[in-house]
Write an enzyme that holds these catalytic residues in place. Sequence first.
Site, PDB file in Angstrom:
ATOM      1  N   ARG A   1      78.011 -14.595 113.728  1.00 20.28           N
ATOM      2  CA  ARG A   1      78.171 -14.134 115.504  1.00 20.28           C
ATOM      3  C   ARG A   1      76.783 -12.415 115.140  1.00 20.28           C
ATOM      4  O   ARG A   1      77.199 -11.371 114.128  1.00 20.28           O
ATOM      5  CB  ARG A   1      79.119 -13.351 115.481  1.00 20.28           C
ATOM      6  CG  ARG A   1      79.057 -12.566 116.706  1.00 20.28           C
ATOM      7  CD  ARG A   1      80.375 -12.063 118.184  1.00 20.28           C
ATOM      8  NE  ARG A   1      81.173 -11.235 116.572  1.00 20.28           N
ATOM      9  CZ  ARG A   1      82.725 -11.469 116.708  1.00 20.28           C
ATOM     10  NH1 ARG A   1      83.435 -11.674 118.197  1.00 20.28           N
ATOM     11  NH2 ARG A   1      83.608 -11.301 116.270  1.00 20.28           N
TER      12      ARG A   1
ATOM     13  N   ARG B   1      91.929  -8.644 109.935  1.00 23.52           N
ATOM     14  CA  ARG B   1      91.635  -9.147 111.667  1.00 23.52           C
ATOM     15  C   ARG B   1      93.271 -11.069 111.481  1.00 23.52           C
ATOM     16  O   ARG B   1      93.481 -10.599 112.400  1.00 23.52           O
ATOM     17  CB  ARG B   1      90.733  -9.249 112.287  1.00 23.52           C
ATOM     18  CG  ARG B   1      90.017  -8.190 112.193  1.00 23.52           C
ATOM     19  CD  ARG B   1      88.692  -8.014 112.973  1.00 23.52           C
ATOM     20  NE  ARG B   1      88.145  -8.831 114.222  1.00 23.52           N
ATOM     21  CZ  ARG B   1      87.129  -9.090 114.155  1.00 23.52           C
ATOM     22  NH1 ARG B   1      85.917  -8.944 112.966  1.00 23.52           N
ATOM     23  NH2 ARG B   1      86.749  -9.993 114.636  1.00 23.52           N
TER      24      ARG B   1
ATOM     25  N   LYS C   1      87.059 -16.574 122.457  1.00 23.42           N
ATOM     26  CA  LYS C   1      88.125 -15.722 123.665  1.00 23.42           C
ATOM     27  C   LYS C   1      86.968 -14.891 124.831  1.00 23.42           C
ATOM     28  O   LYS C   1      86.092 -15.340 125.505  1.00 23.42           O
ATOM     29  CB  LYS C   1      88.499 -14.082 123.861  1.00 23.42           C
ATOM     30  CG  LYS C   1      89.566 -15.366 122.500  1.00 23.42           C
ATOM     31  CD  LYS C   1      90.519 -14.120 121.926  1.00 23.42           C
ATOM     32  CE  LYS C   1      90.395 -12.757 121.029  1.00 23.42           C
ATOM     33  NZ  LYS C   1      90.092 -13.117 120.002  1.00 23.42           N
TER      34      LYS C   1
ATOM     35  N   ARG D   1      97.718  -8.124 122.606  1.00 24.90           N
ATOM     36  CA  ARG D   1      98.227  -8.667 120.937  1.00 24.90           C
ATOM     37  C   ARG D   1      99.672  -8.185 120.335  1.00 24.90           C
ATOM     38  O   ARG D   1      99.250  -8.309 119.281  1.00 24.90           O
ATOM     39  CB  ARG D   1      96.842  -7.979 120.742  1.00 24.90           C
ATOM     40  CG  ARG D   1      95.704  -8.507 120.536  1.00 24.90           C
ATOM     41  CD  ARG D   1      94.687  -7.618 119.566  1.00 24.90           C
ATOM     42  NE  ARG D   1      93.870  -7.785 118.557  1.00 24.90           N
ATOM     43  CZ  ARG D   1      92.318  -8.274 119.051  1.00 24.90           C
ATOM     44  NH1 ARG D   1      92.125  -8.419 119.704  1.00 24.90           N
ATOM     45  NH2 ARG D   1      91.540  -8.615 118.076  1.00 24.90           N
TER      46      ARG D   1
ATOM     47  N   ARG E   1      78.367  -6.422 114.802  1.00 26.07           N
ATOM     48  CA  ARG E   1      79.885  -5.867 114.679  1.00 26.07           C
ATOM     49  C   ARG E   1      79.928  -5.203 113.048  1.00 26.07           C
ATOM     50  O   ARG E   1      80.053  -5.892 112.364  1.00 26.07           O
ATOM     51  CB  ARG E   1      80.846  -6.528 115.554  1.00 26.07           C
ATOM     52  CG  ARG E   1      80.869  -6.282 116.680  1.00 26.07           C
ATOM     53  CD  ARG E   1      81.825  -6.640 117.416  1.00 26.07           C
ATOM     54  NE  ARG E   1      83.201  -6.960 117.239  1.00 26.07           N
ATOM     55  CZ  ARG E   1      84.022  -7.550 117.447  1.00 26.07           C
ATOM     56  NH1 ARG E   1      83.845  -9.079 118.646  1.00 26.07           N
ATOM     57  NH2 ARG E   1      85.660  -7.937 116.855  1.00 26.07           N
TER      58      ARG E   1
HETATM   59  P1  AP5 Z   1      83.607 -15.231 119.979  1.00 18.90           P
HETATM   60  O1  AP5 Z   1      83.546 -16.186 121.461  1.00 18.90           O
HETATM   61  O2  AP5 Z   1      82.899 -13.705 120.018  1.00 18.90           O
HETATM   62  O3  AP5 Z   1      84.780 -14.895 119.491  1.00 18.90           O
HETATM   63  P2  AP5 Z   1      86.204 -13.712 119.971  1.00 18.90           P
HETATM   64  O4  AP5 Z   1      87.250 -14.909 120.557  1.00 18.90           O
HETATM   65  O5  AP5 Z   1      85.868 -13.300 121.271  1.00 18.90           O
HETATM   66  O6  AP5 Z   1      86.232 -12.694 118.251  1.00 18.90           O
HETATM   67  P3  AP5 Z   1      86.223 -11.685 117.997  1.00 18.90           P
HETATM   68  O7  AP5 Z   1      86.008 -11.320 116.781  1.00 18.90           O
HETATM   69  O8  AP5 Z   1      85.935 -11.067 119.540  1.00 18.90           O
HETATM   70  O9  AP5 Z   1      88.285 -11.839 118.398  1.00 18.90           O
HETATM   71  P4  AP5 Z   1      88.976 -10.480 117.910  1.00 18.90           P
HETATM   72  O10 AP5 Z   1      90.225 -10.748 119.051  1.00 18.90           O
HETATM   73  O11 AP5 Z   1      88.939 -10.423 116.477  1.00 18.90           O
HETATM   74  O12 AP5 Z   1      87.850  -8.774 118.508  1.00 18.90           O
HETATM   75  P5  AP5 Z   1      87.803  -7.501 119.412  1.00 18.90           P
HETATM   76  O13 AP5 Z   1      86.509  -7.525 119.792  1.00 18.90           O
HETATM   77  O14 AP5 Z   1      89.328  -8.376 120.854  1.00 18.90           O
HETATM   78  O15 AP5 Z   1      82.877 -16.474 119.577  1.00 18.90           O
HETATM   79  C1  AP5 Z   1      82.609 -16.030 117.576  1.00 18.90           C
HETATM   80  C2  AP5 Z   1      81.341 -16.619 117.327  1.00 18.90           C
HETATM   81  O16 AP5 Z   1      81.358 -17.585 117.392  1.00 18.90           O
HETATM   82  C3  AP5 Z   1      80.155 -15.904 118.214  1.00 18.90           C
HETATM   83  O17 AP5 Z   1      79.044 -16.348 117.688  1.00 18.90           O
HETATM   84  C4  AP5 Z   1      80.594 -17.784 118.988  1.00 18.90           C
HETATM   85  O18 AP5 Z   1      78.851 -17.516 119.403  1.00 18.90           O
HETATM   86  C5  AP5 Z   1      80.509 -19.075 117.952  1.00 18.90           C
HETATM   87  N1  AP5 Z   1      81.389 -19.981 119.005  1.00 18.90           N
HETATM   88  C6  AP5 Z   1      82.207 -19.117 120.086  1.00 18.90           C
HETATM   89  N2  AP5 Z   1      83.190 -21.040 120.514  1.00 18.90           N
HETATM   90  C7  AP5 Z   1      82.645 -21.194 119.427  1.00 18.90           C
HETATM   91  C8  AP5 Z   1      82.757 -23.208 119.069  1.00 18.90           C
HETATM   92  N3  AP5 Z   1      83.386 -23.697 120.107  1.00 18.90           N
HETATM   93  N4  AP5 Z   1      81.590 -24.064 118.466  1.00 18.90           N
HETATM   94  C9  AP5 Z   1      81.254 -22.965 117.242  1.00 18.90           C
HETATM   95  N5  AP5 Z   1      80.447 -21.745 117.608  1.00 18.90           N
HETATM   96  C10 AP5 Z   1      81.212 -20.750 118.824  1.00 18.90           C
HETATM   97  O19 AP5 Z   1      88.925  -6.201 119.096  1.00 18.90           O
HETATM   98  C11 AP5 Z   1      88.138  -5.877 117.910  1.00 18.90           C
HETATM   99  C12 AP5 Z   1      89.145  -5.057 117.038  1.00 18.90           C
HETATM  100  O20 AP5 Z   1      89.606  -3.972 118.117  1.00 18.90           O
HETATM  101  C13 AP5 Z   1      90.236  -5.276 116.456  1.00 18.90           C
HETATM  102  O21 AP5 Z   1      90.623  -6.167 115.497  1.00 18.90           O
HETATM  103  C14 AP5 Z   1      91.222  -4.101 117.234  1.00 18.90           C
HETATM  104  O22 AP5 Z   1      91.143  -3.342 115.925  1.00 18.90           O
HETATM  105  C15 AP5 Z   1      91.223  -3.821 118.333  1.00 18.90           C
HETATM  106  N6  AP5 Z   1      91.402  -4.223 119.651  1.00 18.90           N
HETATM  107  C16 AP5 Z   1      90.871  -5.080 120.196  1.00 18.90           C
HETATM  108  N7  AP5 Z   1      91.755  -5.260 121.325  1.00 18.90           N
HETATM  109  C17 AP5 Z   1      93.293  -4.503 120.999  1.00 18.90           C
HETATM  110  C18 AP5 Z   1      94.828  -4.484 121.118  1.00 18.90           C
HETATM  111  N8  AP5 Z   1      95.938  -5.632 122.434  1.00 18.90           N
HETATM  112  N9  AP5 Z   1      96.086  -3.753 120.637  1.00 18.90           N
HETATM  113  C19 AP5 Z   1      94.884  -3.249 119.420  1.00 18.90           C
HETATM  114  N10 AP5 Z   1      93.728  -3.877 118.964  1.00 18.90           N
HETATM  115  C20 AP5 Z   1      92.854  -4.251 119.908  1.00 18.90           C
HETATM  116 MG    MG Z   2      85.519 -10.882 121.560  1.00 22.20          MG
END
Ligand code: AP5
Ligand code: MG
Length: 217
Positions: free
Chosen positions: A127, A172, A13, A88, A161
Amino acid sequence: MKLIFLGPPGAGKGTQAKRIEQVHNLVQLSTGDMLRAAIASGSEVGKQAKKVMDGGNLVSDEIVVGIVSERLKDKDLANGFILDGFPRTVGQAKALDKILADSGDALDAVIQINVDDEFLVERITGRYTCANCGKGYHDTFERPKEEGVCDRCGSTAFTRRADDNPETVRERLNAYHAETAPLLPYYAEKGILKTIDGMVEIEQVTGQIDEVLNGIK
Ligand code: AP5
Ligand code: MG
């Protein structure tokens, strides 16, 4: 355009939102980044969020909807935005519908980046990010051109992270399947859900998203 990028942790994402926002003149709104900024600031909200995020669980709808609704008032979003990691829960989706409807707006598309669970742990544990400019990398899939030097800004400092360890990733993923996956039928019923294959190379995923966006312009 008003878009949501939906998918499990590690689906890509953030990677895709950063690529698409430049080309389509949109603003990435990552609730994960907003919550990490709140933690870094030492605020009360940040302290509450840290405990929950370190365990891989979801921060309360109340806190997250509060942060997003404030951010959506900002003027820099006039050309549109990409919500990354929000909503979410169905409660958050309903709150978002109301916020947008109150200002006469609606979502253009919800893009589901589909990736099987077995790929995600490797993606997340590999990552890392430039500590200076925030550019994302991966130990296997996206290495800097010169080892240990950021392609974009030349910095040699990188961060990982706190929640990117195998145990927290599994929590997660559980939270995603229990709380977030029900958004797929929610948006499918509204006719705005577009599903793309997130298990191909980063460039090819961007190409599929571009195709969807060109179709709704
Ligand atoms: P990346 O693009 O970083 O993946 P992402 O989908 O952004 O994954 P996140 O880990 O950021 O998602 P998340 O939803 O768990 O975390 P968030 O910060 O939102 O890609 C990952 C890796 O893969 C990278 O190294 C990239 O280079 C590689 N990659 C990407 N595409 C690829 C491909 N096609 N092929 C190969 N490699 C690839 O949330 C964190 C925490 O915050 C949550 O756990 C929760 O506690 C809280 N939180 C956030 N939003 C909310 C909400 N709306 N409600 C409640 N709690 C929330
Ligand atoms: Mg992300």
